[in-house]
Motif scaffolding. Structure first.
Motif, PDB file in Angstrom:
ATOM      1  N   LEU A 290       0.798  -1.222   0.000  1.00  0.00           N
ATOM      2  CA  LEU A 290       0.000   0.000   0.000  1.00  0.00           C
ATOM      3  C   LEU A 290       0.832   1.275   0.000  1.00  0.00           C
ATOM      4  CD1 LEU A 290      -2.824  -1.060   2.508  1.00  0.00           C
ATOM      5  CD2 LEU A 290      -2.900  -1.048   0.009  1.00  0.00           C
ATOM      6  N   LYS A 291       2.146   1.145  -0.010  1.00  0.00           N
ATOM      7  CA  LYS A 291       3.003   2.334  -0.058  1.00  0.00           C
ATOM      8  C   LYS A 291       2.873   3.013  -1.426  1.00  0.00           C
ATOM      9  CE  LYS A 291       6.584   1.142   3.327  1.00  0.00           C
ATOM     10  NZ  LYS A 291       8.016   0.856   3.525  1.00  0.00           N
ATOM     11  N   PRO A 292       2.973   4.340  -1.473  1.00  0.00           N
ATOM     12  CA  PRO A 292       2.824   5.053  -2.760  1.00  0.00           C
ATOM     13  C   PRO A 292       3.797   4.585  -3.822  1.00  0.00           C
ATOM     14  CG  PRO A 292       2.729   6.587  -0.920  1.00  0.00           C
ATOM     15  CD  PRO A 292       3.107   5.271  -0.337  1.00  0.00           C
ATOM     16  N   GLN A 293       5.037   4.287  -3.424  1.00  0.00           N
ATOM     17  CA  GLN A 293       6.024   3.865  -4.423  1.00  0.00           C
ATOM     18  C   GLN A 293       5.694   2.509  -5.040  1.00  0.00           C
ATOM     19  OE1 GLN A 293       6.601   4.636  -1.215  1.00  0.00           O
ATOM     20  NE2 GLN A 293       8.347   3.502  -0.363  1.00  0.00           N
ATOM     21  N   THR A 294       4.803   1.745  -4.392  1.00  0.00           N
ATOM     22  CA  THR A 294       4.327   0.487  -4.968  1.00  0.00           C
ATOM     23  C   THR A 294       3.019   0.687  -5.721  1.00  0.00           C
ATOM     24  OG1 THR A 294       5.333  -0.738  -3.129  1.00  0.00           O
ATOM     25  CG2 THR A 294       3.708  -1.900  -4.460  1.00  0.00           C
ATOM     26  N   LEU A 295       2.108   1.455  -5.133  1.00  0.00           N
ATOM     27  CA  LEU A 295       0.790   1.637  -5.731  1.00  0.00           C
ATOM     28  C   LEU A 295       0.832   2.413  -7.041  1.00  0.00           C
ATOM     29  CD1 LEU A 295      -1.562   2.373  -2.688  1.00  0.00           C
ATOM     30  CD2 LEU A 295      -1.508   0.340  -4.131  1.00  0.00           C
ATOM     31  N   ARG A 296       1.710   3.401  -7.135  1.00  0.00           N
ATOM     32  CA  ARG A 296       1.727   4.229  -8.350  1.00  0.00           C
ATOM     33  C   ARG A 296       2.073   3.422  -9.594  1.00  0.00           C
ATOM     34  NH1 ARG A 296       4.867   9.166  -5.323  1.00  0.00           N
ATOM     35  NH2 ARG A 296       3.045  10.038  -4.238  1.00  0.00           N
ATOM     36  N   PRO A 297       3.200   2.697  -9.613  1.00  0.00           N
ATOM     37  CA  PRO A 297       3.474   1.898 -10.831  1.00  0.00           C
ATOM     38  C   PRO A 297       2.468   0.788 -11.047  1.00  0.00           C
ATOM     39  CG  PRO A 297       5.091   1.428  -9.102  1.00  0.00           C
ATOM     40  CD  PRO A 297       4.310   2.614  -8.650  1.00  0.00           C
ATOM     41  N   LEU A 298       1.975   0.184  -9.944  1.00  0.00           N
ATOM     42  CA  LEU A 298       0.969  -0.868 -10.084  1.00  0.00           C
ATOM     43  C   LEU A 298      -0.301  -0.318 -10.723  1.00  0.00           C
ATOM     44  CD1 LEU A 298      -0.009  -3.758  -9.542  1.00  0.00           C
ATOM     45  CD2 LEU A 298      -0.727  -2.995  -7.264  1.00  0.00           C
ATOM     46  N   SER A 299      -0.735   0.852 -10.290  1.00  0.00           N
ATOM     47  CA  SER A 299      -1.936   1.469 -10.854  1.00  0.00           C
ATOM     48  C   SER A 299      -1.743   1.804 -12.329  1.00  0.00           C
ATOM     49  CB  SER A 299      -2.296   2.739 -10.076  1.00  0.00           C
ATOM     50  OG  SER A 299      -2.535   2.453  -8.717  1.00  0.00           O
ATOM     51  N   LEU A 300      -0.552   2.278 -12.667  1.00  0.00           N
ATOM     52  CA  LEU A 300      -0.256   2.620 -14.059  1.00  0.00           C
ATOM     53  C   LEU A 300      -0.352   1.392 -14.952  1.00  0.00           C
ATOM     54  CD1 LEU A 300       0.706   4.828 -16.033  1.00  0.00           C
ATOM     55  CD2 LEU A 300       3.055   4.181 -15.454  1.00  0.00           C
ATOM     56  N   VAL A 301       0.234   0.286 -14.507  1.00  0.00           N
ATOM     57  CA  VAL A 301       0.195  -0.943 -15.298  1.00  0.00           C
ATOM     58  C   VAL A 301      -1.224  -1.474 -15.412  1.00  0.00           C
ATOM     59  CG1 VAL A 301       0.931  -3.353 -15.344  1.00  0.00           C
ATOM     60  CG2 VAL A 301       2.578  -1.582 -14.779  1.00  0.00           C
ATOM     61  N   LEU A 302      -1.960  -1.474 -14.303  1.00  0.00           N
ATOM     62  CA  LEU A 302      -3.335  -1.974 -14.327  1.00  0.00           C
ATOM     63  C   LEU A 302      -4.217  -1.158 -15.267  1.00  0.00           C
ATOM     64  CD1 LEU A 302      -3.975  -2.791 -10.546  1.00  0.00           C
ATOM     65  CD2 LEU A 302      -3.608  -4.407 -12.418  1.00  0.00           C
ATOM     66  N   MET A 303      -4.065   0.161 -15.232  1.00  0.00           N
ATOM     67  CA  MET A 303      -4.863   1.007 -16.122  1.00  0.00           C
ATOM     68  C   MET A 303      -4.512   0.763 -17.585  1.00  0.00           C
ATOM     69  SD  MET A 303      -5.385   4.720 -14.294  1.00  0.00           S
ATOM     70  CE  MET A 303      -3.627   5.014 -14.050  1.00  0.00           C
ATOM     71  N   PHE A 304      -3.219   0.619 -17.844  1.00  0.00           N
ATOM     72  CA  PHE A 304      -2.785   0.392 -19.221  1.00  0.00           C
ATOM     73  C   PHE A 304      -3.422  -0.877 -19.792  1.00  0.00           C
ATOM     74  CE2 PHE A 304       0.029  -1.819 -22.175  1.00  0.00           C
ATOM     75  CZ  PHE A 304       0.174  -0.868 -23.163  1.00  0.00           C
ATOM     76  N   PHE A 305      -3.297  -1.980 -19.056  1.00  0.00           N
ATOM     77  CA  PHE A 305      -3.816  -3.242 -19.570  1.00  0.00           C
ATOM     78  C   PHE A 305      -5.341  -3.286 -19.549  1.00  0.00           C
ATOM     79  CE2 PHE A 305       0.550  -4.665 -18.590  1.00  0.00           C
ATOM     80  CZ  PHE A 305       0.865  -5.190 -19.834  1.00  0.00           C
ATOM     81  N   PHE A 306      -5.957  -2.582 -18.606  1.00  0.00           N
ATOM     82  CA  PHE A 306      -7.418  -2.529 -18.593  1.00  0.00           C
ATOM     83  C   PHE A 306      -7.943  -1.876 -19.865  1.00  0.00           C
ATOM     84  CE2 PHE A 306     -11.298  -0.083 -17.737  1.00  0.00           C
ATOM     85  CZ  PHE A 306     -12.159  -1.110 -17.368  1.00  0.00           C
ATOM     86  N   PHE A 307      -7.386  -0.715 -20.211  1.00  0.00           N
ATOM     87  CA  PHE A 307      -7.867  -0.017 -21.402  1.00  0.00           C
ATOM     88  C   PHE A 307      -7.453  -0.743 -22.681  1.00  0.00           C
ATOM     89  CE2 PHE A 307      -7.975   3.623 -18.383  1.00  0.00           C
ATOM     90  CZ  PHE A 307      -9.321   3.928 -18.534  1.00  0.00           C
ATOM     91  N   GLN A 308      -6.280  -1.385 -22.658  1.00  0.00           N
ATOM     92  CA  GLN A 308      -5.853  -2.126 -23.840  1.00  0.00           C
ATOM     93  C   GLN A 308      -6.825  -3.259 -24.157  1.00  0.00           C
ATOM     94  OE1 GLN A 308      -1.991  -3.962 -23.582  1.00  0.00           O
ATOM     95  NE2 GLN A 308      -2.297  -5.190 -25.401  1.00  0.00           N
ATOM     96  N   HIS A 309      -7.152  -4.048 -23.138  1.00  0.00           N
ATOM     97  CA  HIS A 309      -8.020  -5.194 -23.379  1.00  0.00           C
ATOM     98  C   HIS A 309      -9.488  -4.785 -23.505  1.00  0.00           C
ATOM     99  CE1 HIS A 309      -4.721  -7.955 -22.999  1.00  0.00           C
ATOM    100  NE2 HIS A 309      -4.419  -7.509 -21.787  1.00  0.00           N
ATOM    101  N   SER A 310      -9.880  -3.732 -22.806  1.00  0.00           N
ATOM    102  CA  SER A 310     -11.262  -3.271 -22.918  1.00  0.00           C
ATOM    103  C   SER A 310     -11.548  -2.680 -24.291  1.00  0.00           C
ATOM    104  CB  SER A 310     -11.561  -2.212 -21.841  1.00  0.00           C
ATOM    105  OG  SER A 310     -11.446  -2.763 -20.555  1.00  0.00           O
ATOM    106  N   SER A 311     -10.517  -2.268 -24.987  1.00  0.00           N
ATOM    107  CA  SER A 311     -10.711  -1.701 -26.326  1.00  0.00           C
ATOM    108  C   SER A 311     -11.160  -2.755 -27.336  1.00  0.00           C
ATOM    109  CB  SER A 311      -9.411  -1.065 -26.818  1.00  0.00           C
ATOM    110  OG  SER A 311      -8.429  -2.061 -27.055  1.00  0.00           O
TER     111      SER A 311
END
Length: 356
Positions: A290-311
Motif C-alpha cells: 500500500l506504499k505510494p512507491q508500490t501503488l503508483r506503478p501498479l496502478s499505471l500498469v493496471l490502467m494500461f492493460f485494462f484499457f488495452q483489453h477493454s478496447s
C-alpha cells in the motif's frame, strides 16, 4: 590508491593490499546484453505464438482445407490460448523458485516446441485445440522467469534498457510470423517457427544462473562464478564488494521469510506467538503493497492493460488479416496487420521498463 588503464580499456585499481583488475564499461555490459539476448529468444517465440492464429485462421475458417473450421470452432481456436494463459502464469511462479531462473527459462521452451510441431502435423480440429492449449500454457509460463532473470543479472543502470530491449524481440516475433504467413502455408510456418525455441534452449544453456538464486540455495561458489561472468569475465576480486552486498541481501531476505514460521520446539506445535508473528508478517507485506512507491506503478500498469483489453483489440487480433482484407486495401493484409498488432505488445514492455 592509483588507477591505470591497459590497452583493452580495463582499469587496474591498485591499493596497498592488492591489485584488482576491473572490466571497462563495454566489457561489463557485454555479458549482461548477451545473457538478456539469450533470454529474449523466448520473447521472440512468444510474439510468434500470439501472432500465429492471425495467419492460420484466414486459411482455415470456412474454407476447403481438410482442417477447415466453422465460425464457432474458429472462435474457440482464436480464444483458447488466452483462456489457458493465466493457468500457465500460476504454474510459472511455483516452478521458478524450485528450479531456478535458468532451468525455468529452458523448461518454458518445451511447451512451445511441442505446440509448434502439433500445429505442423495436425490432422484434426482437436489437435489444433490441443496445440493452442499447450501454447497458451507456455505463454503464461514465460512471464515470471523472463522478468525475474533480467532483473537479477543486470546492474541498476542497465536494467531499464535491458528490459525495454525485450520489447524489440516481441515485435520481431510478430513481424516474422506475418512474413511467414504471407510467403508459406501455415503448417510450414509452424514448422519453421519450431526452430526458435530450440535455438533459445541452446542459447540459454550457455549463460549462467542468477547469483541471487544461487545464494538463496547456499551455493556461494557458483554464485561468485556467475557474478564474475556477468560483470565481464573478471576475477573474484573485481566483484568482491558487490558479491558481499548480495550475500548480505540474500541473508536478510531469508531471515524475513523464516522469521514468521518459527515454531515451538516441543513437537513443532505452533504457539500463540508464532500465529502473531505470521499475522505481523502479513501486515508488513500489506503495508509494503500500500506504499505510494508500490501503488503508483501498479496502478499505471493496471490502467494500461485494462484499457488495452477493454478496447477489444485482444479479441480482434486473431481476425485482423480478414478485417484488413475486407477493407480491400491494395497491399498485403499481413503487412498491414504487423504494425497494428505489434505496437500494443511492445508498448506494454516499454511501459514495464519505464517503471522498473
Amino acid at each position: 590508491m592509483a588507477e591505470s588503464r591497459v590497452p583493452g580499456g580495463d582499469a587496474i585499481i591498485t591499493t596497498e593490499e592488492e591489485s584488482v583488475k576491473t572490466a571497462g564499461r563495454f566489457r561489463t555490459a557485454l555479458p549482461q546484453v548477451l545473457a538478456s539476448t539469450a533470454k529474449n529468444m523466448i520473447l521472440l517465440d512468444l510474439g510468434m505464438t500470439v501472432a500465429f492464429p492471425t495467419i492460420a485462421i484466414p486459411k482455415l475458417q470456412n474454407t476447403t482445407d481438410p482442417l477447415a473450421l466453422n465460425n464457432e470452432q474458429t472462435s474457440w481456436f482464436g480464444s483458447i490460448m488466452y483462456i489457458c494463459q493465466p493457468l500457465g502464469s500460476v504454474l510459472s511462479g511455483i516452478v521458478l523458485e524450485r528450479l531456478g531462473r535458468k532451468k525455468s527459462l529452458i523448461l518454458v521452451n518445451f511447451p512451445h516446441i511441442v505446440g509448434w510441431f502439433i500445429f505442423c502435423f495436425a490432422s484434426s480440429v482437436p489437435m489444433l485445440y490441443l496445440a493452442a492449449v499447450i501454447m497458451g500454457l507456455g505463454v503464461g509460463f514465460v512471464e515470471a522467469p523472463v522478468i525475474t532473470y533480467v532483473g537479477e543479472i543486470s546492474q541498476p543502470k542497465l536494467r531499464g534498457v535491458l528490459t525495454s530491449y525485450s520489447g524489440i524481440f516481441v515485435q520481431l516475433g510478430f513481424s516474422f510470423v506475418y512474413l511467414l504467413g504471407s510467403l508459406t502455408h501455415w503448417t510450414t510456418a509452424a514448422g519453421v517457427s519450431a526452430a526458435v525455441p530450440i535455438a533459445a534452449v541452446i542459447a540459454i544453456s550457455q549463460v549462467p544462473e542468477t547469483p541471487i538464486w544461487l545464494l538463496s540455495r547456499g551455493r556461494f561458489e557458483e554464485a561468485e562464478r556467475s557474478l564474475c561472468w556477468l560483470r565481464g569475465w573478471v576475477p573474484p576480486s573485481a566483484v568482491k564488494k558487490e558479491f558481499n552486498d548480495l550475500v548480505l541481501y540474500s541473508e536478510n531476505i531469508k531471515k524475513l521469510k523464516d522469521e514468521p514460521y518459527k515454531t515451538a520446539e516441543n513437537e513443532g506445535v505452533a504457539t500463540a506467538t508464532d500465529v502473531s508473528s505470521r499475522d505481523s508478517a502479513f501486515k508488513r507485506k500489506l503495508r509494503e503493497l500500500l506504499k505510494p512507491q508500490t501503488l503508483r506503478p501498479l496502478s499505471l500498469v493496471l490502467m494500461f492493460f485494462f484499457f488495452q483489453h477493454s478496447s477489444g483489440f485482444t479479441a480482434m487480433r486473431p481476425y485482423m488479416v480478414q478485417v484488413f482484407e475486407e477493407f480491400g486495401l491494395p497491399i498485403n493484409a499481413y503487412w498491414v496487420t504487423e504494425p497494428r498488432a505489434g505496437k500494443w505488445n511492445s508498448s506494454g514492455w516499454f511501459l514495464h521498463a519505464g517503471i522498473s
